[in-house]
Design a protein around this motif. Sequence first.
Motif, PDB file in Angstrom:
ATOM      1  N   MET A 531      30.873  40.073  82.227  1.00 16.30           N
ATOM      2  CA  MET A 531      32.196  39.319  82.496  1.00 16.30           C
ATOM      3  C   MET A 531      33.202  39.983  83.515  1.00 16.30           C
ATOM      4  N   MET A 532      34.397  39.434  83.521  1.00 18.19           N
ATOM      5  CA  MET A 532      35.470  39.919  84.731  1.00 18.19           C
ATOM      6  C   MET A 532      34.611  39.973  85.788  1.00 18.19           C
ATOM      7  N   ASP A 533      34.674  41.094  86.577  1.00 19.84           N
ATOM      8  CA  ASP A 533      34.367  41.233  87.928  1.00 19.84           C
ATOM      9  C   ASP A 533      33.091  42.342  87.827  1.00 19.84           C
ATOM     10  N   ASN A 534      32.555  42.246  86.614  1.00 24.41           N
ATOM     11  CA  ASN A 534      31.584  43.435  86.321  1.00 24.41           C
ATOM     12  C   ASN A 534      30.301  43.303  87.200  1.00 24.41           C
ATOM     13  N   SER A 535      30.000  42.141  87.475  1.00 27.67           N
ATOM     14  CA  SER A 535      28.687  42.099  88.304  1.00 27.67           C
ATOM     15  C   SER A 535      28.922  42.602  89.552  1.00 27.67           C
ATOM     16  N   LEU A 536      29.736  42.876  89.895  1.00 30.58           N
ATOM     17  CA  LEU A 536      30.099  43.617  91.274  1.00 30.58           C
ATOM     18  C   LEU A 536      29.827  44.884  91.265  1.00 30.58           C
ATOM     19  N   PHE A 537      29.530  45.728  90.157  1.00 28.85           N
ATOM     20  CA  PHE A 537      29.240  47.217  90.199  1.00 28.85           C
ATOM     21  C   PHE A 537      28.191  47.378  89.191  1.00 28.85           C
ATOM     22  N   LEU A 538      27.662  46.655  88.387  1.00 28.61           N
ATOM     23  CA  LEU A 538      26.849  47.018  87.146  1.00 28.61           C
ATOM     24  C   LEU A 538      25.508  47.616  87.967  1.00 28.61           C
ATOM     25  N   LYS A 539      24.873  47.124  88.780  1.00 27.00           N
ATOM     26  CA  LYS A 539      23.768  47.511  89.322  1.00 27.00           C
ATOM     27  C   LYS A 539      23.651  48.630  90.316  1.00 27.00           C
ATOM     28  N   GLU A 540      24.812  48.569  91.101  1.00 29.85           N
ATOM     29  CA  GLU A 540      25.177  49.794  91.902  1.00 29.85           C
ATOM     30  C   GLU A 540      25.230  50.944  91.014  1.00 29.85           C
ATOM     31  N   LEU A 541      26.040  50.938  89.878  1.00 30.72           N
ATOM     32  CA  LEU A 541      26.279  52.054  89.127  1.00 30.72           C
ATOM     33  C   LEU A 541      25.051  52.379  88.122  1.00 30.72           C
ATOM     34  N   ARG A 542      23.992  51.854  88.340  1.00 35.10           N
ATOM     35  CA  ARG A 542      22.806  52.172  87.528  1.00 35.10           C
ATOM     36  C   ARG A 542      22.944  51.709  86.012  1.00 35.10           C
ATOM     37  N   PHE A 543      23.722  50.722  85.873  1.00 39.82           N
ATOM     38  CA  PHE A 543      23.780  50.011  84.397  1.00 39.82           C
ATOM     39  C   PHE A 543      22.267  49.288  84.206  1.00 39.82           C
ATOM     40  N   ALA A 544      21.861  49.291  83.012  1.00 43.74           N
ATOM     41  CA  ALA A 544      20.573  48.698  82.832  1.00 43.74           C
ATOM     42  C   ALA A 544      20.795  47.391  82.192  1.00 43.74           C
ATOM     43  N   VAL A 545      20.222  46.284  82.363  1.00 44.17           N
ATOM     44  CA  VAL A 545      20.520  44.970  81.519  1.00 44.17           C
ATOM     45  C   VAL A 545      20.041  45.273  80.132  1.00 44.17           C
ATOM     46  N   GLY A 546      21.061  44.937  79.118  1.00 39.69           N
ATOM     47  CA  GLY A 546      20.662  44.973  77.872  1.00 39.69           C
ATOM     48  C   GLY A 546      20.088  43.663  77.013  1.00 39.69           C
ATOM     49  N   ASN A 547      19.610  43.698  76.218  1.00 42.11           N
ATOM     50  CA  ASN A 547      18.928  42.618  75.529  1.00 42.11           C
ATOM     51  C   ASN A 547      20.099  41.987  74.261  1.00 42.11           C
ATOM     52  N   GLY A 548      21.121  42.625  74.392  1.00 41.24           N
ATOM     53  CA  GLY A 548      22.086  41.977  73.573  1.00 41.24           C
ATOM     54  C   GLY A 548      23.168  41.002  74.280  1.00 41.24           C
ATOM     55  N   PHE A 549      23.380  40.073  73.491  1.00 42.80           N
ATOM     56  CA  PHE A 549      24.536  38.958  73.922  1.00 42.80           C
ATOM     57  C   PHE A 549      25.530  38.968  73.141  1.00 42.80           C
ATOM     58  N   LEU A 550      26.716  38.688  73.643  1.00 39.50           N
ATOM     59  CA  LEU A 550      27.821  38.565  72.979  1.00 39.50           C
ATOM     60  C   LEU A 550      28.631  37.091  73.292  1.00 39.50           C
ATOM     61  N   ASN A 551      28.569  36.283  72.159  1.00 44.36           N
ATOM     62  CA  ASN A 551      28.992  34.890  72.246  1.00 44.36           C
ATOM     63  C   ASN A 551      30.544  34.999  72.061  1.00 44.36           C
ATOM     64  N   PHE A 552      31.076  34.177  72.863  1.00 46.79           N
ATOM     65  CA  PHE A 552      32.834  34.049  72.860  1.00 46.79           C
ATOM     66  C   PHE A 552      33.015  32.610  72.162  1.00 46.79           C
ATOM     67  N   TYR A 553      33.890  32.574  71.134  1.00 44.64           N
ATOM     68  CA  TYR A 553      34.334  31.275  70.683  1.00 44.64           C
ATOM     69  C   TYR A 553      35.747  31.005  70.524  1.00 44.64           C
ATOM     70  N   LEU A 554      36.047  29.640  70.655  1.00 46.25           N
ATOM     71  CA  LEU A 554      37.478  29.393  70.182  1.00 46.25           C
ATOM     72  C   LEU A 554      37.632  28.479  69.302  1.00 46.25           C
ATOM     73  N   TYR A 555      38.480  28.873  68.343  1.00 45.22           N
ATOM     74  CA  TYR A 555      38.845  27.865  67.118  1.00 45.22           C
ATOM     75  C   TYR A 555      39.875  26.972  67.311  1.00 45.22           C
ATOM     76  N   ASN A 556      39.640  25.571  67.237  1.00 44.30           N
ATOM     77  CA  ASN A 556      40.462  24.291  67.280  1.00 44.30           C
ATOM     78  C   ASN A 556      40.812  24.171  68.874  1.00 44.30           C
ATOM     79  N   TRP A 557      39.918  24.445  69.729  1.00 49.99           N
ATOM     80  CA  TRP A 557      40.342  24.272  71.201  1.00 49.99           C
ATOM     81  C   TRP A 557      39.000  23.933  71.802  1.00 49.99           C
ATOM     82  N   ARG A 558      39.232  23.008  72.405  1.00 47.61           N
ATOM     83  CA  ARG A 558      38.058  22.299  73.406  1.00 47.61           C
ATOM     84  C   ARG A 558      38.202  22.557  74.796  1.00 47.61           C
ATOM     85  N   THR A 559      37.269  23.253  75.519  1.00 47.18           N
ATOM     86  CA  THR A 559      37.186  23.467  76.840  1.00 47.18           C
ATOM     87  C   THR A 559      35.910  23.197  77.387  1.00 47.18           C
TER      88      THR A 559
END
Length: 582
Positions: A531-559
Amino acid sequence: MYCIFIYGLPARDADTTFFAYGNLLSNHPPTEMSSPTSKIEEIIDTTQDSDAQDDSDDNGAEEHEHDGTQRQQEPSSSTASSSKKKKKKRSKAAKALNALTGKSIPQALVDQVLDSVKAEGGEGSEQANAENVRQALEHMKIMDVVKGKAGFGGLNKKDMGEHKFWSTQPVPQLGEGPPEEDGYIEPSQPAEEVRQDPYPLPKDFEWSIIDITDPSQATEVHELLSLHYVEDGDATFRFKYSAEFLQWALQVPGYSKEWHIGVRVKSNKKLVGFISGVPMLLRVRKNKFMSAEINYLCVHKKLRSKRLAPLLIKEVTRQIHLQGIFQAIYTAGVVVPTPVSTTQYQHRNLNVTKLIDIQFSFVPRNMTLARMIRLNQLSNKTQLPGMREMTEKDIPQVTELYSKYMERFDMVPIMNAQEVRHQFLSGSGKAGTGDKWRRDGQVVWAYVVEDNDTHKITDFMSFYSLPSTVINHPKHGLLEAAYLHYYASDAAFVENADENGVLKERLQGLIGDALIVANNAKFDVFNALTMMDNSLFLKELRFAVGNGFLNFYLYNWRTAPLAGMKEENGVPVGRGIGVVMV
Ligand SMILES: CCCCCCCCCCCCCC(=O)SCCNC(=O)CCNC(=O)[C@H](O)C(C)(C)COP(=O)(O)OP(=O)(O)OC[C@H]1O[C@@H](n2cnc3c(N)ncnc32)[C@H](O)[C@@H]1OP(=O)(O)O
């Protein structure tokens, strides 16, 4: 060598792809429940038992092996190669893997695992590849907790009709499609029309407003979560939020104690359920509105599947409505109707030896432990000139920098100086204790980059501490995990900052320093989301791709769905999520 960390598929594929190997991950059945409450007395008896488990803290922190130099890192691999040869080799690896496991594993998953293996310099022969993927898949099950809040993208997705609770709530229903216009689903109600009485609980339980400023009540919540909050399917890791952390997270400016709601057993007052809300001024695309950030929903393990969670949710909703707020934001690993975005966990090894000991990481066949340690080694000195810990006097500049930087994302919290102070300084532990890198009770770390000549704050970054219990491990009781919090850089305001790579380079330096600070503060692993601008540094700084996902939700708001951060050829595509949920 590389850590096993979590291998997963891009979130957009999750619904279609994860079902295909759901049986391989059979420790993640759909969340369903609904046993009658008739045995409640038996449950009350058992909840009176002590919850004793082997959750001892880690006494055996290891020394990190540093030689004080910043090693050259191997270039990361790209996630896909057009090379026919590589494709052929990988398709053979998939066949070998299927023969090895007797399962039908999607080629896309094999490719993604091998991309991570290769990023660690470990891809080898077809047979070695097949073995690497098998090991990775075997280890995937242990990552459910570190992936965030459990749940593999679409694994637990049910049809709308099966969501007895969520089908009654003002949330976009599954498959509804993007709205023509952003806006609420249900109109706000005047206070007098909001239900005034608490929802009835089963007779042996009672509501309890938790005063989180009271150390004994904060400890009760800490103990409930420490034993019953999110863990992996094998009960190997479980989040361990400290009482100090909960006090920090739940006392944001303007908080209401009525939004910190417990359920107790009437007879012995034991805390067996919890949910919390704190206020957040949210901007979603062009609309700004006050919302509640909902977190720490937890029900004692012996009371699961009895529909207590919907009661907790309805009660916190009622309390929030009573204060004239009708929207909320929340995250979960599980899929319920309907995520507005999905992000994926990424993990950067710090204490390689320990991560391998506790089976958070593993050494693939064609890698050695020594090489893995070397590849992940960090300097012990921060690299950006002017980098220092944030102080009170930085608040006005950090507030301004944060606000300007965050305008670039579609969904963000709007923070004033008081909130900035709370987010970055109020959890900084007891002054004068610990060492340069970690004070007693510290839950959040915040650093700024000050220009030596102009004294302007050009960048800031922060991370927070969220350990997990390593359940029943003979040597290590705790996995010390740092999680990336907010950051900002004025490099984003340079013309064509994306195209000319200015922002990418600065963020690599900035978050590279966050890794160094976290390593010096003796964290074992550093986690971040796509999220945010993280994809600009994740690979380069040796982060490994996770198998976990985090879903974001909004209550009573459509977009319309919001982008997680993606990049193509080093240039970002869409900037959606800018909310960090702690
Ligand atoms: C305006 C203000 C609005 C404020 C409210 C905004 C909404 C806030 C929403 C909450 C945001 C929380 C954010 C976090 O904290 S996410 C962290 C959640 N906590 C854990 O995972 C800790 C370990 N697990 C547990 O403690 C229990 O399993 C919990 C308590 C999670 C469920 O207990 P249990 O397993 O005993 O189940 P049940 O029989 O009582 O209830 C079953 C119903 O509950 C639905 N369910 C299960 N898990 C979740 C979940 N994580 N988000 C939303 N809904 C969830 C489920 O789909 C089903 O509904 P339906 O499928 O039949 O329809």
